[in-house]
Design an enzyme around this catalytic site. Sequence first.
Site, PDB file in Angstrom:
ATOM      1  N   CYS A   2      -7.412  11.847  10.436  1.00  0.00           N
ATOM      2  CA  CYS A   2      -8.135  12.966  10.073  1.00  0.00           C
ATOM      3  C   CYS A   2      -7.024  14.192  10.106  1.00  0.00           C
ATOM      4  CB  CYS A   2      -8.857  13.257  11.414  1.00  0.00           C
ATOM      5  SG  CYS A   2     -10.204  11.818  11.529  1.00  0.00           S
ATOM      6  N   ARG A  27      -2.307  11.466   4.391  1.00  0.00           N
ATOM      7  CA  ARG A  27      -2.733  10.930   5.745  1.00  0.00           C
ATOM      8  C   ARG A  27      -3.798   9.740   5.949  1.00  0.00           C
ATOM      9  NH1 ARG A  27      -0.853  14.760   9.855  1.00  0.00           N
ATOM     10  NH2 ARG A  27      -2.337  13.711  11.246  1.00  0.00           N
ATOM     11  N   TRP A  73     -11.196  10.227   8.905  1.00  0.00           N
ATOM     12  CA  TRP A  73     -10.832   8.865   8.579  1.00  0.00           C
ATOM     13  C   TRP A  73     -11.698   8.218   9.838  1.00  0.00           C
ATOM     14  CZ3 TRP A  73      -8.465   5.028  11.700  1.00  0.00           C
ATOM     15  CH2 TRP A  73      -7.975   3.752  11.036  1.00  0.00           C
ATOM     16  N   ASN A  98     -10.123  16.440  15.425  1.00  0.00           N
ATOM     17  CA  ASN A  98      -9.107  15.120  15.450  1.00  0.00           C
ATOM     18  C   ASN A  98      -9.261  14.454  16.790  1.00  0.00           C
ATOM     19  OD1 ASN A  98      -8.820  15.615  12.854  1.00  0.00           O
ATOM     20  ND2 ASN A  98      -6.478  16.187  13.129  1.00  0.00           N
ATOM     21  N   GLY A  99      -8.809  13.025  17.090  1.00  0.00           N
ATOM     22  CA  GLY A  99      -9.046  12.346  18.131  1.00  0.00           C
ATOM     23  C   GLY A  99     -10.004  11.551  18.558  1.00  0.00           C
ATOM     24  N   GLU A 483       9.321  -6.881   7.351  1.00  0.00           N
ATOM     25  CA  GLU A 483       8.969  -5.962   6.637  1.00  0.00           C
ATOM     26  C   GLU A 483       8.208  -6.255   5.117  1.00  0.00           C
ATOM     27  OE1 GLU A 483       8.360  -2.832   7.345  1.00  0.00           O
ATOM     28  OE2 GLU A 483       8.699  -1.712   5.676  1.00  0.00           O
ATOM     29  N   LYS A 487       4.792  -4.830   3.776  1.00  0.00           N
ATOM     30  CA  LYS A 487       4.808  -4.055   2.497  1.00  0.00           C
ATOM     31  C   LYS A 487       3.837  -4.677   1.507  1.00  0.00           C
ATOM     32  CE  LYS A 487       5.912  -0.901   3.375  1.00  0.00           C
ATOM     33  NZ  LYS A 487       6.903  -0.566   4.609  1.00  0.00           N
ATOM     34  N   GLU A 490      -0.066  -4.672   2.813  1.00  0.00           N
ATOM     35  CA  GLU A 490      -0.387  -3.367   2.900  1.00  0.00           C
ATOM     36  C   GLU A 490      -0.873  -2.739   1.641  1.00  0.00           C
ATOM     37  OE1 GLU A 490       1.127  -0.025   5.222  1.00  0.00           O
ATOM     38  OE2 GLU A 490       3.217  -0.560   4.405  1.00  0.00           O
ATOM     39  N   HIS A 506       8.109 -26.204  12.103  1.00  0.00           N
ATOM     40  CA  HIS A 506       7.224 -26.069  13.087  1.00  0.00           C
ATOM     41  C   HIS A 506       5.898 -25.523  13.082  1.00  0.00           C
ATOM     42  CE1 HIS A 506      10.756 -27.055  15.625  1.00  0.00           C
ATOM     43  NE2 HIS A 506      11.473 -25.844  15.078  1.00  0.00           N
ATOM     44  N   LYS A 605      -1.734   7.272   6.765  1.00  0.00           N
ATOM     45  CA  LYS A 605      -0.430   7.745   7.022  1.00  0.00           C
ATOM     46  C   LYS A 605       0.188   7.804   8.335  1.00  0.00           C
ATOM     47  CE  LYS A 605       3.963   8.120   5.508  1.00  0.00           C
ATOM     48  NZ  LYS A 605       4.573   7.010   5.581  1.00  0.00           N
TER      49      LYS A 605
HETATM   50  O1  M6R Z   1       5.044   7.145  11.686  1.00  0.00           O
HETATM   51  P1  M6R Z   1       5.364   5.733  12.387  1.00  0.00           P
HETATM   52  O2  M6R Z   1       6.744   5.577  11.973  1.00  0.00           O
HETATM   53  O3  M6R Z   1       5.426   5.843  13.988  1.00  0.00           O
HETATM   54  O4  M6R Z   1       4.270   4.860  11.814  1.00  0.00           O
HETATM   55  C1  M6R Z   1       4.135   3.573  12.208  1.00  0.00           C
HETATM   56  C2  M6R Z   1       3.372   2.790  11.461  1.00  0.00           C
HETATM   57  O5  M6R Z   1       2.124   3.228  11.341  1.00  0.00           O
HETATM   58  C3  M6R Z   1       3.967   2.801   9.932  1.00  0.00           C
HETATM   59  O6  M6R Z   1       5.408   2.420  10.075  1.00  0.00           O
HETATM   60  C4  M6R Z   1       3.099   1.644   9.339  1.00  0.00           C
HETATM   61  O7  M6R Z   1       3.220   0.485   9.674  1.00  0.00           O
HETATM   62  C5  M6R Z   1       3.282   1.766   7.724  1.00  0.00           C
HETATM   63  N1  M6R Z   1       2.070   2.069   6.863  1.00  0.00           N
HETATM   64  C6  M6R Z   1       4.047   0.650   7.156  1.00  0.00           C
HETATM   65  O8  M6R Z   1       4.543   0.854   5.868  1.00  0.00           O
END
Ligand code: M6R
Length: 610
Positions: A2, A27, A73, A98-99, A483, A487, A490, A506, A605
């Site tokens: 949000c 965001r 959101w 927000n929150g 990682e 990527k 997502e 395993h 974001k």
């Molecule tokens: O802003 P931050 O680095 O604390 O965010 C952490 C995660 O939400 C962020 O890295 C998320 O996993 C990304 N979308 C990954 O690409």
Amino acid sequence: MCGIVGAVAQRNVVPILLEGLRRLEYRGYDSAGLVVVNGGLQRVRSIGRVASLTEATSAQKTHGHLGIAHTRWATHGAPTEHNAHPHVSRDDIAVVHNGIIENHEALRARLRELGYVFTSETDTEVIVHLIHHHFHHAEHDLLAAVQLAVAELHGAYAIGVVAQDAPHRLVCARRGSPLLIGLGIEENFIASDVSALLPVTQKIIYLEEGDVADIGLLTVQIYDASGARVERASHVSEQSSEMAELGNYRHFMQKEIHEQPRALADTLHDAVIGDSLLPELFGFDAAEVFAHVNAVTILACGTSFHAGSVASYWLESLAGIPCRAEIASEYRYRDSVPNPNALVITLSQSGETADTLAALNHAKSLGHHYTLSICNVPESALVRQSRLRFLTRAGPEIGVASTKAFTTQLAALFLLTLLLAKQRGRLDAATEARHIQSLRELPGKVAQVLALEAEVERWAERFANKQHALFLGRGMHYPIALEGALKLKEISYIHAEAYPAGELKHGPLALVDKDMPVVTVAPNDTLLEKLKSNLQEVRARGGELYVFADADSHISASEGVHVIQLAEHAGPLSPILHTIPLQMLSYHAALQKGTDVDKPRNLAKSVTVE
Ligand code: M6R
């Protein structure tokens, strides 16, 4: 997640609100809305993009000198128009929030008894009715009504409030969610993120926990949680309006991948000037802290957690200091054994991630006072709440998939490793100078990997029709495999799993067949021969291998084994280089699939709620 924008001005605020929302789009959100005070309250809400809200406001000729706006959101209630903010009580008062309000059910029951009718499923609606209730019992004083209402809220909130009876007054409050005030000339603003206000001002006041502010055209009055009038310092934001523009790139993610040589050079700039590193890179009293610490705990989420995981290998092997990287949302709720001499590092691109902030506060409550935040947003809550800090200089990261923030975090963590190694007598001057030289060369080496994009793109074409993918790495490249898998899933929605290659037999080997692409990071390190055996295990089951190999790994292409060659092994900095092709692979796979690369479904974001 949000976003909030608000404005009180002598000009029409609707374009300011809409541009602010547009700048918060990255965001993540699923509906948007605004209210302006113009005689009565004029509210416009829409599902989907801010562009739809813009069309609706121009169709309805929405206009006013005071307004609040929001991107939502969904948490409580589906992403529908009636759940979109602002929420309004009896046509008198409007609120954006927000929150998450934890006691919303109890408040809802009480407000219903008082005759309030609820039109949404949101927790936010209790706030607006509560303020309305107090407004009519506090002689129509909006500030007093907000102060009384927030005293009853449990949970996290940043709110903006307007009333039709107060056409030049914007009241806001925060606890647990970020909110700031932008100072203009005979106009003032509020926002949850400075980027929303950059076209109108860079002069910012950050509100503190429990603050309530009463904002007019010419005045800003701030009260702390006890109701006492307080002064909060103003800052000139380091961010500029142009930094967050797309330029000639198709997506922010693509731009951010290609910005990495510049981002790394900027992040390392102050460190690589000489042949010796100074602890002050991490804060003025870092030398004193480093002298006392005997362990490291790293707390982070998502991609930032993966950076912390790589660092745990560096810190133990190069600095000889025990290190544990932990997911912030787990740490905050588990019983852990505190070590007062541990350095607690929080890693975050945004510095706003609710779980990471809560983990830091939890660590402090356990008696940890050596805290360091490595963060990309200078003015963020995490930075402000940590004793030591290192700011990565990646510049605004807009794409939901984190790229340049990750590699710059790694660069910062490598500097920290060298400093702790030096502090512990494990780094002689010649070796230190050699590492610093490698860091100087790093941006150029990253640029060489970026030049492999056309080859990676050809591989991505084969991924677009896959349902699943497996990522393998060993040692400090295992978090790079994690990682890479994160990527891919997502942004392309392809299911991907990462394993340390030695773990294959395993269990996950059962998944391997000709339809399962197996992406492997193959640096020429001490584990290379072990890794090669693991790759044989995959080939023997008909699995197709996609290997990113150092030139001196001597892995060549053959049937079912595709190889893209990087330069020769880069020593401990190798994880930074090996992550770049994995970023490009997921970007191009997502392009092939036609997904919304910068705003993947269901994701935000900055994850500012739990
Ligand atoms: O802003 P931050 O680095 O604390 O965010 C952490 C995660 O939400 C962020 O890295 C998320 O996993 C990304 N979308 C990954 O690409």
